[in-house]
Design a protein around this motif. Structure first.
Motif, PDB file in Angstrom:
ATOM      1  N   LYS A   8       0.774 -10.872  -7.625  1.00  0.00           N
ATOM      2  CA  LYS A   8       1.643 -11.134  -6.474  1.00  0.00           C
ATOM      3  C   LYS A   8       1.267 -10.215  -5.327  1.00  0.00           C
ATOM      4  CE  LYS A   8       5.399  -8.374  -8.399  1.00  0.00           C
ATOM      5  NZ  LYS A   8       6.768  -8.398  -8.906  1.00  0.00           N
ATOM      6  N   THR A   9       1.619 -10.651  -4.136  1.00  0.00           N
ATOM      7  CA  THR A   9       1.383  -9.825  -2.956  1.00  0.00           C
ATOM      8  C   THR A   9       2.729  -9.396  -2.401  1.00  0.00           C
ATOM      9  OG1 THR A   9       1.319 -11.770  -1.539  1.00  0.00           O
ATOM     10  CG2 THR A   9      -0.792 -10.916  -2.325  1.00  0.00           C
ATOM     11  N   ASP A  64      -1.882   0.199   3.997  1.00  0.00           N
ATOM     12  CA  ASP A  64      -2.979  -0.751   3.801  1.00  0.00           C
ATOM     13  C   ASP A  64      -3.574  -0.643   2.398  1.00  0.00           C
ATOM     14  OD1 ASP A  64      -2.663  -1.648   6.364  1.00  0.00           O
ATOM     15  OD2 ASP A  64      -4.263  -0.389   7.201  1.00  0.00           O
ATOM     16  N   GLU A  65      -3.253   0.427   1.690  1.00  0.00           N
ATOM     17  CA  GLU A  65      -3.874   0.666   0.390  1.00  0.00           C
ATOM     18  C   GLU A  65      -3.059   0.086  -0.764  1.00  0.00           C
ATOM     19  OE1 GLU A  65      -4.459   4.860   0.243  1.00  0.00           O
ATOM     20  OE2 GLU A  65      -5.725   4.847   2.029  1.00  0.00           O
ATOM     21  N   SER A  88      -0.414  -1.386  -7.939  1.00  0.00           N
ATOM     22  CA  SER A  88      -0.480  -1.952  -6.591  1.00  0.00           C
ATOM     23  C   SER A  88      -1.581  -1.228  -5.818  1.00  0.00           C
ATOM     24  CB  SER A  88       0.866  -1.778  -5.892  1.00  0.00           C
ATOM     25  OG  SER A  88       0.800  -2.269  -4.577  1.00  0.00           O
ATOM     26  N   HIS A  89      -2.590  -1.984  -5.410  1.00  0.00           N
ATOM     27  CA  HIS A  89      -3.714  -1.426  -4.639  1.00  0.00           C
ATOM     28  C   HIS A  89      -4.059  -2.367  -3.496  1.00  0.00           C
ATOM     29  CE1 HIS A  89      -4.795   2.024  -7.129  1.00  0.00           C
ATOM     30  NE2 HIS A  89      -4.498   1.280  -8.189  1.00  0.00           N
ATOM     31  N   ASP A  90      -5.149  -2.067  -2.799  1.00  0.00           N
ATOM     32  CA  ASP A  90      -5.577  -2.926  -1.700  1.00  0.00           C
ATOM     33  C   ASP A  90      -6.393  -4.125  -2.185  1.00  0.00           C
ATOM     34  OD1 ASP A  90      -7.726  -1.377  -2.467  1.00  0.00           O
ATOM     35  OD2 ASP A  90      -8.519  -1.144  -0.434  1.00  0.00           O
ATOM     36  N   SER A  91      -6.730  -4.173  -3.481  1.00  0.00           N
ATOM     37  CA  SER A  91      -7.426  -5.333  -4.044  1.00  0.00           C
ATOM     38  C   SER A  91      -6.890  -5.603  -5.450  1.00  0.00           C
ATOM     39  CB  SER A  91      -8.933  -5.085  -4.109  1.00  0.00           C
ATOM     40  OG  SER A  91      -9.232  -4.133  -5.115  1.00  0.00           O
ATOM     41  N   PHE A  92      -6.946  -6.860  -5.844  1.00  0.00           N
ATOM     42  CA  PHE A  92      -6.477  -7.207  -7.185  1.00  0.00           C
ATOM     43  C   PHE A  92      -7.385  -6.607  -8.256  1.00  0.00           C
ATOM     44  CE2 PHE A  92      -4.210 -10.818  -5.085  1.00  0.00           C
ATOM     45  CZ  PHE A  92      -2.947 -10.462  -5.504  1.00  0.00           C
ATOM     46  N   GLU A  93      -8.669  -6.463  -7.937  1.00  0.00           N
ATOM     47  CA  GLU A  93      -9.608  -5.898  -8.908  1.00  0.00           C
ATOM     48  C   GLU A  93      -9.200  -4.481  -9.302  1.00  0.00           C
ATOM     49  OE1 GLU A  93     -10.424  -7.440  -6.105  1.00  0.00           O
ATOM     50  OE2 GLU A  93     -11.688  -9.128  -6.715  1.00  0.00           O
ATOM     51  N   ALA A  94      -8.852  -3.670  -8.308  1.00  0.00           N
ATOM     52  CA  ALA A  94      -8.425  -2.288  -8.576  1.00  0.00           C
ATOM     53  C   ALA A  94      -7.097  -2.276  -9.331  1.00  0.00           C
ATOM     54  CB  ALA A  94      -8.308  -1.514  -7.269  1.00  0.00           C
ATOM     55  N   SER A  95      -6.208  -3.196  -8.979  1.00  0.00           N
ATOM     56  CA  SER A  95      -4.910  -3.274  -9.660  1.00  0.00           C
ATOM     57  C   SER A  95      -5.076  -3.677 -11.119  1.00  0.00           C
ATOM     58  CB  SER A  95      -3.999  -4.273  -8.947  1.00  0.00           C
ATOM     59  OG  SER A  95      -3.706  -3.840  -7.644  1.00  0.00           O
ATOM     60  N   ILE A  96      -5.978  -4.630 -11.379  1.00  0.00           N
ATOM     61  CA  ILE A  96      -6.250  -5.047 -12.759  1.00  0.00           C
ATOM     62  C   ILE A  96      -6.788  -3.864 -13.553  1.00  0.00           C
ATOM     63  CG2 ILE A  96      -7.769  -6.455 -14.225  1.00  0.00           C
ATOM     64  CD1 ILE A  96      -7.662  -8.604 -11.991  1.00  0.00           C
TER      65      ILE A  96
END
Length: 100
Positions: free
Chosen positions: A42-43, A49-50, A71-79
């Protein structure tokens, strides 16, 4: 093992599903007692911004469900962060299972 994906205010993405599946499968290889995983993307509007791209992962295994959110600036980092957090939780769960 089942992996379910849900999207809230996010376009469904096969690439994200593939990345999340790959990361979760590394956990399944280490911890064979995992039954199921639910992944939520989800967004959220944030002042930074991060953050804002949120990945929640809920894992069903013997005992209480395990949950991680990042929660990060990209889903890849969040995953990546969510999977690392779950890895720590699963490690503790495995230790407890051994001691009983």
């Amino acid at each position: 093992m089942d992996i379910n994906f849900e999207y809230h205010d996010v376009q469904a993405s096969p690439r994200l599903e593939e990345l999340a599946t790959k990361k979760i499968n590394t956990l399944v290889d280490k911890y064979d007692f995992i039954i199921r995983a639910d992944v939520f993307f989800k967004t959220e509007n944030t002042s930074s911004d991060e953050t804002g791209m949120i990945c929640n992962i809920r894992i069903s295994a013997p005992g209480p469900r395990l949950f991680a959110e990042a929660s990060h600036d990209s889903f890849e980092a969040s995953i990546k962060e969510s999977v690392n957090d779950l890895d720590r939780q699963l490690k503790k769960r495995k230790e407890k299972m051994k001691s009983h």
